[in-house]
Design an enzyme around this catalytic site. Structure first.
Site, PDB file in Angstrom:
ATOM      1  N   ASP A  81      -0.716  11.388   5.473  1.00  0.00           N
ATOM      2  CA  ASP A  81      -1.898  10.545   5.649  1.00  0.00           C
ATOM      3  C   ASP A  81      -3.031  11.300   6.350  1.00  0.00           C
ATOM      4  O   ASP A  81      -4.194  10.892   6.275  1.00  0.00           O
ATOM      5  CB  ASP A  81      -1.548   9.289   6.447  1.00  0.00           C
ATOM      6  CG  ASP A  81      -0.676   8.316   5.649  1.00  0.00           C
ATOM      7  OD1 ASP A  81      -0.705   8.380   4.408  1.00  0.00           O
ATOM      8  OD2 ASP A  81       0.042   7.513   6.268  1.00  0.00           O
TER       9      ASP A  81
ATOM     10  N   HIS B 289     -15.741   3.891  -7.958  1.00  0.00           N
ATOM     11  CA  HIS B 289     -14.782   4.896  -7.485  1.00  0.00           C
ATOM     12  C   HIS B 289     -13.372   4.577  -7.972  1.00  0.00           C
ATOM     13  O   HIS B 289     -12.684   5.437  -8.541  1.00  0.00           O
ATOM     14  CB  HIS B 289     -14.820   4.959  -5.961  1.00  0.00           C
ATOM     15  CG  HIS B 289     -13.906   5.989  -5.371  1.00  0.00           C
ATOM     16  ND1 HIS B 289     -14.299   7.281  -5.126  1.00  0.00           N
ATOM     17  CD2 HIS B 289     -12.592   5.922  -4.998  1.00  0.00           C
ATOM     18  CE1 HIS B 289     -13.281   7.976  -4.619  1.00  0.00           C
ATOM     19  NE2 HIS B 289     -12.236   7.154  -4.529  1.00  0.00           N
ATOM     20  N   GLU B 290     -12.926   3.343  -7.738  1.00  0.00           N
ATOM     21  CA  GLU B 290     -11.554   2.992  -8.140  1.00  0.00           C
ATOM     22  C   GLU B 290     -11.391   3.040  -9.657  1.00  0.00           C
ATOM     23  O   GLU B 290     -10.342   3.445 -10.162  1.00  0.00           O
ATOM     24  CB  GLU B 290     -11.185   1.603  -7.607  1.00  0.00           C
ATOM     25  CG  GLU B 290     -11.336   1.424  -6.097  1.00  0.00           C
ATOM     26  CD  GLU B 290     -10.686   2.522  -5.274  1.00  0.00           C
ATOM     27  OE1 GLU B 290      -9.682   3.106  -5.726  1.00  0.00           O
ATOM     28  OE2 GLU B 290     -11.182   2.820  -4.172  1.00  0.00           O
TER      29      GLU B 290
ATOM     30  N   MET C 227      -7.658   0.587  -3.590  1.00  0.00           N
ATOM     31  CA  MET C 227      -6.526   1.389  -4.032  1.00  0.00           C
ATOM     32  C   MET C 227      -6.436   1.277  -5.541  1.00  0.00           C
ATOM     33  O   MET C 227      -6.375   0.166  -6.088  1.00  0.00           O
ATOM     34  CB  MET C 227      -5.222   0.920  -3.372  1.00  0.00           C
ATOM     35  CG  MET C 227      -4.023   1.789  -3.727  1.00  0.00           C
ATOM     36  SD  MET C 227      -4.217   3.499  -3.192  1.00  0.00           S
ATOM     37  CE  MET C 227      -3.328   4.367  -4.488  1.00  0.00           C
ATOM     38  N   GLU C 228      -6.408   2.428  -6.194  1.00  0.00           N
ATOM     39  CA  GLU C 228      -6.602   2.519  -7.631  1.00  0.00           C
ATOM     40  C   GLU C 228      -5.360   2.230  -8.459  1.00  0.00           C
ATOM     41  O   GLU C 228      -5.130   2.868  -9.501  1.00  0.00           O
ATOM     42  CB  GLU C 228      -7.119   3.926  -7.979  1.00  0.00           C
ATOM     43  CG  GLU C 228      -6.161   5.075  -7.631  1.00  0.00           C
ATOM     44  CD  GLU C 228      -6.316   5.648  -6.234  1.00  0.00           C
ATOM     45  OE1 GLU C 228      -5.822   6.762  -5.998  1.00  0.00           O
ATOM     46  OE2 GLU C 228      -6.935   4.972  -5.381  1.00  0.00           O
ATOM     47  N   ASN C 229      -4.551   1.280  -8.058  1.00  0.00           N
ATOM     48  CA  ASN C 229      -3.344   0.971  -8.814  1.00  0.00           C
ATOM     49  C   ASN C 229      -3.704   0.678 -10.272  1.00  0.00           C
ATOM     50  O   ASN C 229      -4.567  -0.156 -10.541  1.00  0.00           O
ATOM     51  CB  ASN C 229      -2.642  -0.243  -8.204  1.00  0.00           C
ATOM     52  CG  ASN C 229      -2.426  -0.076  -6.718  1.00  0.00           C
ATOM     53  OD1 ASN C 229      -1.879   0.910  -6.257  1.00  0.00           O
ATOM     54  ND2 ASN C 229      -2.888  -1.044  -5.945  1.00  0.00           N
TER      55      ASN C 229
ATOM     56  N   HIS D  46     -10.902   6.554 -10.933  1.00  0.00           N
ATOM     57  CA  HIS D  46      -9.530   7.036 -10.746  1.00  0.00           C
ATOM     58  C   HIS D  46      -8.674   6.832 -12.006  1.00  0.00           C
ATOM     59  O   HIS D  46      -7.625   7.470 -12.145  1.00  0.00           O
ATOM     60  CB  HIS D  46      -8.866   6.307  -9.579  1.00  0.00           C
ATOM     61  CG  HIS D  46      -9.014   7.012  -8.271  1.00  0.00           C
ATOM     62  ND1 HIS D  46      -8.598   8.312  -8.059  1.00  0.00           N
ATOM     63  CD2 HIS D  46      -9.515   6.575  -7.073  1.00  0.00           C
ATOM     64  CE1 HIS D  46      -8.839   8.654  -6.804  1.00  0.00           C
ATOM     65  NE2 HIS D  46      -9.403   7.623  -6.189  1.00  0.00           N
TER      66      HIS D  46
ATOM     67  N   GLN E  19       0.876  -1.169   0.000  1.00  0.00           N
ATOM     68  CA  GLN E  19       0.000   0.000   0.000  1.00  0.00           C
ATOM     69  C   GLN E  19       0.914   1.220   0.000  1.00  0.00           C
ATOM     70  O   GLN E  19       1.443   1.610   1.030  1.00  0.00           O
ATOM     71  CB  GLN E  19      -0.929   0.012   1.203  1.00  0.00           C
ATOM     72  CG  GLN E  19      -1.751   1.279   1.349  1.00  0.00           C
ATOM     73  CD  GLN E  19      -2.524   1.633   0.106  1.00  0.00           C
ATOM     74  OE1 GLN E  19      -3.123   0.778  -0.534  1.00  0.00           O
ATOM     75  NE2 GLN E  19      -2.507   2.902  -0.267  1.00  0.00           N
TER      76      GLN E  19
ATOM     77  N   GLN F 193       0.373   4.491  -1.170  1.00  0.00           N
ATOM     78  CA  GLN F 193      -0.149   5.828  -0.902  1.00  0.00           C
ATOM     79  C   GLN F 193      -0.176   6.074   0.605  1.00  0.00           C
ATOM     80  O   GLN F 193      -0.543   5.171   1.369  1.00  0.00           O
ATOM     81  CB  GLN F 193      -1.568   5.946  -1.474  1.00  0.00           C
ATOM     82  CG  GLN F 193      -2.083   7.368  -1.549  1.00  0.00           C
ATOM     83  CD  GLN F 193      -3.505   7.428  -2.114  1.00  0.00           C
ATOM     84  OE1 GLN F 193      -4.345   6.591  -1.792  1.00  0.00           O
ATOM     85  NE2 GLN F 193      -3.789   8.396  -2.943  1.00  0.00           N
TER      86      GLN F 193
ATOM     87  N   GLU G   2      -9.381  13.018  -5.552  1.00  0.00           N
ATOM     88  CA  GLU G   2     -10.531  12.386  -4.911  1.00  0.00           C
ATOM     89  C   GLU G   2     -11.854  13.113  -5.145  1.00  0.00           C
ATOM     90  O   GLU G   2     -12.894  12.475  -5.308  1.00  0.00           O
ATOM     91  CB  GLU G   2     -10.268  12.235  -3.409  1.00  0.00           C
ATOM     92  CG  GLU G   2      -9.072  11.358  -3.079  1.00  0.00           C
ATOM     93  CD  GLU G   2      -9.231   9.913  -3.543  1.00  0.00           C
ATOM     94  OE1 GLU G   2     -10.329   9.538  -3.994  1.00  0.00           O
ATOM     95  OE2 GLU G   2      -8.244   9.157  -3.454  1.00  0.00           O
TER      96      GLU G   2
ATOM     97  N   TYR H 287     -12.729  14.421  -0.635  1.00  0.00           N
ATOM     98  CA  TYR H 287     -13.653  13.573  -1.380  1.00  0.00           C
ATOM     99  C   TYR H 287     -14.996  14.275  -1.605  1.00  0.00           C
ATOM    100  O   TYR H 287     -15.397  14.527  -2.745  1.00  0.00           O
ATOM    101  CB  TYR H 287     -13.903  12.262  -0.619  1.00  0.00           C
ATOM    102  CG  TYR H 287     -12.721  11.336  -0.528  1.00  0.00           C
ATOM    103  CD1 TYR H 287     -12.674  10.178  -1.292  1.00  0.00           C
ATOM    104  CD2 TYR H 287     -11.658  11.583   0.330  1.00  0.00           C
ATOM    105  CE1 TYR H 287     -11.605   9.292  -1.210  1.00  0.00           C
ATOM    106  CE2 TYR H 287     -10.572  10.717   0.420  1.00  0.00           C
ATOM    107  CZ  TYR H 287     -10.557   9.586  -0.350  1.00  0.00           C
ATOM    108  OH  TYR H 287      -9.478   8.725  -0.268  1.00  0.00           O
TER     109      TYR H 287
ATOM    110  N   GLY I 142     -10.641   0.860   1.546  1.00  0.00           N
ATOM    111  CA  GLY I 142     -11.675   0.197   0.777  1.00  0.00           C
ATOM    112  C   GLY I 142     -11.113  -0.324  -0.534  1.00  0.00           C
ATOM    113  O   GLY I 142     -11.380  -1.445  -0.952  1.00  0.00           O
TER     114      GLY I 142
END
Length: 620
Positions: free
Chosen positions: A389, A311-312, A286-288, A315, A155, A157, A334, A397, A284
């Site tokens: 963070d 949502h992802e 992560m938009e990798n 992105h 992770q 971000q 966001e 958002y 929830g």
């Protein structure tokens, strides 16, 4: 006229500086001196030692005439050697230094380059990670769904890529990459990239990301993973025991992708696959790029929580294609994404579903406004000296979304659609700052409008706390029948068993529970639980809302479920509010600390850091 506006925007952006990398207060690197262009990662996944071990080759381009030391970001890395690739094709060892550790940023790796290094050059860093790397989580077999094999996931971000790769860890810099990853033969490695070679028997995998990405979108995972296609360009990776449920839950992903392209322009990343992670994943999703990481807590069995996938996926345009150049401007990622998510949900599931999601999001924003200082209620946030963070609240958002809803109402859907598509095209594969957005909007949206919207109006949204008076707020009318049922229940004129909930959606349940008063009688709680078996709710979002109510009212029948919930789920959105509510009483605090210490081994480092500060407010 469009050509003229394009050049106006370009000139303004050049004057401002397109999201100047030097403005990123969360990176030691100086991309104005050297900028990474491409990297090749070559690592072994060592589950016994809980570490990645290998090297990274990074190609840089010098930006000016001077040749200062090359500075990279690291956190808790063991650097074994640094070398420079000479014109003769040999590796030449280089001297390097690691700075004193900074609590937020890690340590700067400063490398002394040869005096005659060319404009474009390559550096190899031989290194290994440590078990406590903030961007990696190592799970033992019992912590996985299958229970037979270990699991690793990353992770990155906001600034956690530096804990598993030494690099320029700033969203202002984009680069392509390739990778070779070796795992135990029984496991499969995946990355946020295309797989170019896979030898499962040898445990060797090769990857390529041909589009330039920022460092926080680098992603790696390894475990007992199978794959199931759910569309021509979409599919799901998951542990075998989870795969069928995940493929059912996210069966609409291909349709989402097609709808998104019709709304926002071409999808530029090739495939869009999902990786379902173990429950300890702290977010929830992560938009990798090419491979979104998804929490299993949205596997509700009825596709009611698929807004997360929308949502992802969104992105892929806002965030991955056009990226905030520093964490000060997270709203550019966001806020746009939540707005696009709502458009996708409306197109697929109707206006009522969108209105429900928007109302719930707005209520979440009001909750955060109540707990955040004014400085953190702005869209562009000064994070100097702070952990980035901290920027992750509902403000970037939902306040960001509301700003775009206001523009949508002011200019009309067609005009804003055209603007967004041109915006994504203009800044494609670039990292920008708030000032770049303002300049572009000034030249391409505000200049010819008759809607009466000025740049000063936009700046009030971005630089002032709270919501402007012009905000177009989502109405609660969509939940009128839920309000009526709740009011009659609270007035003792409607028993829970008499409430007709057969057609209630997850969103209806969340609205009903989230808007109950803080104080309820034990009789009211028992009646609700008896009628709807809320303590045993399988939907993790509904269970979360009910457990918050149970904590506030010391409803003991729910506490065994609360304990199990905190021990089995690591998603911060779901566990953090529960710990916060528990700490309101002495008895709850004792319970929180006891459960937290038992849950800690299964929590992600980010979840530990956030919740340790809650359960030990004065330090351990």
């Amino acid at each position: 006229m469009r050509v003229q506006r394009y050049w106006q925007a370009l000139i303004v952006c050049l004057i401002i500086g397109a999201g100047s990398a030097s403005a990123d207060v969360h990176s030691f690197a100086d991309p104005d001196a050297y900028r990474q262009q491409h990297l090749h990662l070559d690592v072994d996944v060592d589950f016994d030692a809980s570490m990645l071990s290998g090297y990274v080759d990074i190609e840089f381009e010098r930006q000016g005439r001077s040749r200062p030391p090359l500075v990279l970001d690291t956190r808790d890395l063991i650097i074994r050697s640094v070398a420079y690739y000479t014109k003769k094709g040999a590796w030449q060892r280089l001297p390097y230094q690691l700075s004193k550790a900074d609590a937020n940023l890690g340590r700067a790796l400063s490398i002394d380059l040869p005096g005659r290094a060319p404009r474009r050059f390559k550096v190899r860093i031989d290194y290994e990670t440590q078990p406590e790397a903030s961007g990696l989580q190592w799970l033992t077999p019992p912590q996985t769904a299958g229970g037979k094999h270990p699991f690793l996931f990353s992770q990155s971000q906001a600034i956690h890529a530096r804990s598993w790769v030494p690099l320029q860890d700033t969203p202002a810099v984009r680069f392509t990459f390739t990778a070779t990853v070796r795992t135990p033969p029984a496991l499969r490695a995946v990355m946020g990239a295309s797989t170019t070679a896979a030898d499962r028997e040898a445990g060797r995998y090769a990857f390529e990301m041909p589009q330039p990405i920022p460092s926080y979108l680098m992603a790696i995972a390894a475990g007992e993973l199978d794959f199931q296609a759910i569309g021509e360009r979409t599919g799901v990776y998951a542990e075998p025991s989870v795969l069928e449920a995940a493929a059912f839950e996210f069966a609409d992903t291909e349709r989402m992708l097609e709808v998104s392209e019709s709304l926002f322009g071409a999808y530029r990343w090739g495939r869009y696959d999902l990786l379902i992670l173990p429950p300890s994943f702290p977010f929830g999703g992560m938009e990798n790029p090419r491979l979104s990481f998804i929490t299993p807590t949205v596997l509700a069995g009825d596709r009611s929580l698929v807004a997360l996938i929308a949502h992802e996926l969104a992105h892929s345009w806002s965030g991955n294609l056009v990226t905030n150049s520093s964490w000060r401007d997270l709203w550019l990622n966001e806020g746009f994404t939540v707005f696009l998510e709502a458009r996708i949900m409306e197109a697929l599931y109707g206006e009522d579903r969108r209105r429900m999601e928007e109302r719930l999001g707005y209520e979440g924003l009001l909750g955060d406004f109540a707990s955040l200082a004014p400085a953190m209620q702005r869209l562009a946030v000064d994070l100097t000296g702070k952990n980035p963070d901290l920027v992750f609240s509902q403000v970037p958002y939902e306040k960001g979304r509301l700003m775009l809803v206001w523009l949508d109402n002011a200019f009309g859907r067609e005009t804003l659609n055209d603007f967004l598509q041109e915006y994504f095209d203009h800044f494609a594969f670039k990292s920008i700052a708030t000032e770049d957005f303002l300049a572009y909007a000034d030249a391409n949206l505000l200049a010819d409008n008759t809607a009466g919207v000025s740049r000063a109006d936009l700046e009030r949204w971005i630089f002032e706390p709270g919501l402007p008076d012009v905000a177009v707020l989502p109405s609660a009318d969509i939940f009128a029948r839920i309000d009526s049922a709740r009011e009659r229940f609270l007035a003792d004129s409607l028993a829970p068993s008499a409430i007709d909930t057969e057609a209630w959606s997850t969103q209806d349940w969340l609205y009903f529970l989230n808007n109950l008063p803080d104080a309820l009688s034990s009789e009211q709680l028992a009646a609700l639980d008896d009628a709807f078996d809320l303590t045993s709710a399988g939907n993790n979002e509904i269970a979360h809302s009910w457990l918050l109510i149970a904590i506030r009212n010391d409803y003991q029948p729910a506490w065994p479920r609360l304990e199990d919930y905190l021990l089995s789920i690591g998603r911060n959105k779901l566990v953090k509010p529960l710990y916060q509510a528990l700490m309101a009483t002495e008895r709850g605090g004792e319970f929180a600390r006891d459960v937290f210490e038992r849950a800690r081994p299964g929590y992600h480092p980010l979840t530990i850091t956030v919740n340790e500060q809650i359960v030990y407010p004065e330090g351990r």
